[in-house]
Design a protein around this motif. Sequence first.
Motif, PDB file in Angstrom:
ATOM      1  N   TYR A   8      56.690  52.907  76.815  1.00  0.00           N
ATOM      2  CA  TYR A   8      55.810  54.073  76.765  1.00  0.00           C
ATOM      3  C   TYR A   8      54.435  53.633  76.284  1.00  0.00           C
ATOM      4  N   ASP A   9      53.436  54.475  76.560  1.00  0.00           N
ATOM      5  CA  ASP A   9      52.075  54.262  76.046  1.00  0.00           C
ATOM      6  C   ASP A   9      51.672  55.455  75.200  1.00  0.00           C
ATOM      7  N   LEU A  10      50.810  55.198  74.226  1.00  0.00           N
ATOM      8  CA  LEU A  10      50.304  56.275  73.397  1.00  0.00           C
ATOM      9  C   LEU A  10      49.136  56.960  74.083  1.00  0.00           C
ATOM     10  N   GLN A  11      49.108  58.282  73.963  1.00  0.00           N
ATOM     11  CA  GLN A  11      47.960  59.030  74.476  1.00  0.00           C
ATOM     12  C   GLN A  11      46.849  59.044  73.442  1.00  0.00           C
ATOM     13  N   LEU A  12      47.258  59.267  72.207  1.00  0.00           N
ATOM     14  CA  LEU A  12      46.305  59.283  71.093  1.00  0.00           C
ATOM     15  C   LEU A  12      46.985  58.770  69.832  1.00  0.00           C
ATOM     16  N   GLY A  13      46.159  58.288  68.879  1.00  0.00           N
ATOM     17  CA  GLY A  13      46.691  57.881  67.577  1.00  0.00           C
ATOM     18  C   GLY A  13      47.274  56.483  67.577  1.00  0.00           C
ATOM     19  N   ARG A  14      48.212  56.266  66.680  1.00  0.00           N
ATOM     20  CA  ARG A  14      48.830  54.944  66.530  1.00  0.00           C
ATOM     21  C   ARG A  14      50.344  55.054  66.540  1.00  0.00           C
ATOM     22  N   VAL A  44      55.677  59.924  65.154  1.00  0.00           N
ATOM     23  CA  VAL A  44      55.068  59.869  66.483  1.00  0.00           C
ATOM     24  C   VAL A  44      55.803  60.906  67.327  1.00  0.00           C
ATOM     25  N   ILE A  45      55.056  61.742  68.047  1.00  0.00           N
ATOM     26  CA  ILE A  45      55.694  62.842  68.758  1.00  0.00           C
ATOM     27  C   ILE A  45      55.454  62.747  70.263  1.00  0.00           C
ATOM     28  N   GLY A  46      56.324  63.423  71.008  1.00  0.00           N
ATOM     29  CA  GLY A  46      56.184  63.485  72.456  1.00  0.00           C
ATOM     30  C   GLY A  46      55.135  64.503  72.866  1.00  0.00           C
ATOM     31  N   ALA A  47      54.665  64.422  74.107  1.00  0.00           N
ATOM     32  CA  ALA A  47      53.596  65.295  74.598  1.00  0.00           C
ATOM     33  C   ALA A  47      54.003  66.772  74.572  1.00  0.00           C
ATOM     34  N   TYR A  48      55.281  67.049  74.827  1.00  0.00           N
ATOM     35  CA  TYR A  48      55.735  68.437  74.840  1.00  0.00           C
ATOM     36  C   TYR A  48      55.676  69.056  73.444  1.00  0.00           C
ATOM     37  N   LYS A  85      44.701  68.083  68.959  1.00  0.00           N
ATOM     38  CA  LYS A  85      44.874  68.914  67.759  1.00  0.00           C
ATOM     39  C   LYS A  85      46.054  68.463  66.896  1.00  0.00           C
ATOM     40  N   ALA A  86      46.946  67.673  67.489  1.00  0.00           N
ATOM     41  CA  ALA A  86      48.154  67.267  66.754  1.00  0.00           C
ATOM     42  C   ALA A  86      47.903  66.114  65.778  1.00  0.00           C
ATOM     43  N   ILE A  87      46.989  65.174  66.157  1.00  0.00           N
ATOM     44  CA  ILE A  87      46.759  63.979  65.334  1.00  0.00           C
ATOM     45  C   ILE A  87      46.300  64.360  63.928  1.00  0.00           C
ATOM     46  N   ASP A  88      46.957  63.735  62.950  1.00  0.00           N
ATOM     47  CA  ASP A  88      46.682  63.910  61.511  1.00  0.00           C
ATOM     48  C   ASP A  88      47.110  65.272  60.964  1.00  0.00           C
ATOM     49  N   GLU A  89      47.753  66.093  61.812  1.00  0.00           N
ATOM     50  CA  GLU A  89      48.324  67.346  61.323  1.00  0.00           C
ATOM     51  C   GLU A  89      49.728  67.063  60.782  1.00  0.00           C
ATOM     52  N   THR A  90      50.308  68.058  60.149  1.00  0.00           N
ATOM     53  CA  THR A  90      51.661  67.871  59.608  1.00  0.00           C
ATOM     54  C   THR A  90      52.632  68.852  60.251  1.00  0.00           C
ATOM     55  N   LEU A  91      53.879  68.421  60.312  1.00  0.00           N
ATOM     56  CA  LEU A  91      54.947  69.329  60.720  1.00  0.00           C
ATOM     57  C   LEU A  91      56.113  69.103  59.775  1.00  0.00           C
ATOM     58  N   ILE A 122      60.054  68.582  58.947  1.00  0.00           N
ATOM     59  CA  ILE A 122      61.334  68.128  59.480  1.00  0.00           C
ATOM     60  C   ILE A 122      62.339  68.154  58.338  1.00  0.00           C
ATOM     61  N   GLY A 123      63.352  68.985  58.489  1.00  0.00           N
ATOM     62  CA  GLY A 123      64.350  69.102  57.431  1.00  0.00           C
ATOM     63  C   GLY A 123      63.758  69.576  56.113  1.00  0.00           C
ATOM     64  N   GLY A 124      62.679  70.352  56.207  1.00  0.00           N
ATOM     65  CA  GLY A 124      62.053  70.892  55.005  1.00  0.00           C
ATOM     66  C   GLY A 124      60.990  70.001  54.387  1.00  0.00           C
ATOM     67  N   TYR A 125      60.790  68.782  54.917  1.00  0.00           N
ATOM     68  CA  TYR A 125      59.784  67.856  54.387  1.00  0.00           C
ATOM     69  C   TYR A 125      58.606  67.749  55.360  1.00  0.00           C
ATOM     70  N   ALA A 126      57.425  67.570  54.800  1.00  0.00           N
ATOM     71  CA  ALA A 126      56.217  67.476  55.619  1.00  0.00           C
ATOM     72  C   ALA A 126      56.001  66.042  56.105  1.00  0.00           C
ATOM     73  N   TYR A 127      55.727  65.916  57.406  1.00  0.00           N
ATOM     74  CA  TYR A 127      55.475  64.602  58.004  1.00  0.00           C
ATOM     75  C   TYR A 127      54.132  64.644  58.746  1.00  0.00           C
ATOM     76  N   LYS A 128      53.366  63.590  58.571  1.00  0.00           N
ATOM     77  CA  LYS A 128      52.050  63.519  59.207  1.00  0.00           C
ATOM     78  C   LYS A 128      52.191  62.947  60.618  1.00  0.00           C
ATOM     79  N   VAL A 129      51.572  63.608  61.589  1.00  0.00           N
ATOM     80  CA  VAL A 129      51.584  63.133  62.968  1.00  0.00           C
ATOM     81  C   VAL A 129      50.517  62.045  63.120  1.00  0.00           C
ATOM     82  N   VAL A 130      50.957  60.826  63.391  1.00  0.00           N
ATOM     83  CA  VAL A 130      50.007  59.712  63.523  1.00  0.00           C
ATOM     84  C   VAL A 130      49.792  59.284  64.970  1.00  0.00           C
ATOM     85  N   GLY A 131      50.670  59.732  65.877  1.00  0.00           N
ATOM     86  CA  GLY A 131      50.528  59.342  67.282  1.00  0.00           C
ATOM     87  C   GLY A 131      51.202  60.319  68.223  1.00  0.00           C
TER      88      GLY A 131
END
Length: 392
Positions: A125-131, A146-150, A161-167, A169-178
């Motif tokens: 796979y290739d990254l669209q944005l981020g690392r 790292v998350i999928g395009a969907y 808009k997703a890069i450097d945002e948080t989501l 997972i299981g109640g813990y915050a994770y930073k989207v880096v790619g």
Amino acid sequence: MLQSFKLAIKSIWGNKMRSFLTMLGIIIGVAAVIILVSLVNGYMGSIVESFASMGVNQINVNVTNLTSRTVSVDEMYQFYDEHTDLFDGISPNVTISTTIKKGNDSMTSTSVAGRSEQYLDIKDYDLQLGRNITYSDIVSRQKVCVIGAYVAQELFGSADKAIDETLKIGGYAYKVVGVVEVQDEDDMEDGGTDDFVWLPYTTATSLAKSANINSYTFTVSDTDNAEEAKTLLESFLYDIFKDDDLYRVTAMSEMLDSLNEQIAMMSGMLGGIAGISLLVAGVGVMNIMLVSVTERTREIGIRKSLGADKGTIMQQFVIEAAVTSSLGGVIGILIGCIATTVVGAAIGISATPTLSAIVISFSVSVGIGLLFGYMPASRAANLNPIDALRSE
């Protein structure tokens, strides 16, 4: 020979309807072989492509860790480092069943898994944005992903808009880096190819509350060495577990080879079934040629009285049968090729007429003409000239 050929064409043209009905069986048989074999190959080819997209250079390892016999991540990496001539990638895999959230929005079908920094290359796979996930993220158990395009589209509106945002997972915050590039535009839906979240595998083990990792993905540098790599892995795991029921090593290239063998077998079977109609057509050719001999008994008598020998008479009728079946074969090929493309497009698969099916079916049709034309030709050649001249 040329004269016999001309006479054959004249006879066929002089009895158009009878000749067409004689050819009909050949036409249907040849077309059926081409259509069935080509459609099956097209359908199975799409399955093979989808199977190959999983990575034919991959070897999947699943282990059952016991209290007394366990293989650790460090041991797996040590094995990998000792055989870098065979392997060029490794990733421990930790699958987590959980819901991911962004504010009030949540996704329950998303594949959430722990991966190594090499997994992006393993999947090609290739990254669209981020690392990508990095080794330092893994060592320090960083809460990054790292998350999928969907996922980016559904929870954030876009990859930008997703890069450097948080989501969560299981109640813990994770930073989207790619964000990974779109893999399948037609499969942008829940549970699709682009619906995934990857975490560092060390972070995922903490989230899963399990220190043991039971799944690994290796990639081989050369698929020709897949069998050797698989054998080495099995030997390594057997030395640890002493029981081959506690692990399973699966080389994707072997599964693909097996699938190709099954496709070839299925194509052959369907071609054989369709080919039965060619045999039936051959009987039709023989019957019509016997009728033709009966109708032309007087003509045969005249030709014999003028000096035509058995070989010449036989040649005439064999060539006539062969020309009839050959013309039927050509028409069958044209119909089969057109029908294959039309039917393939109608059912949504890429089906193209197979050269082997065309060559085999045409060869069989010509062979049938020669084989089933021999008996009537032999009968014509053996007629007594006097009896033939007496016939009405």
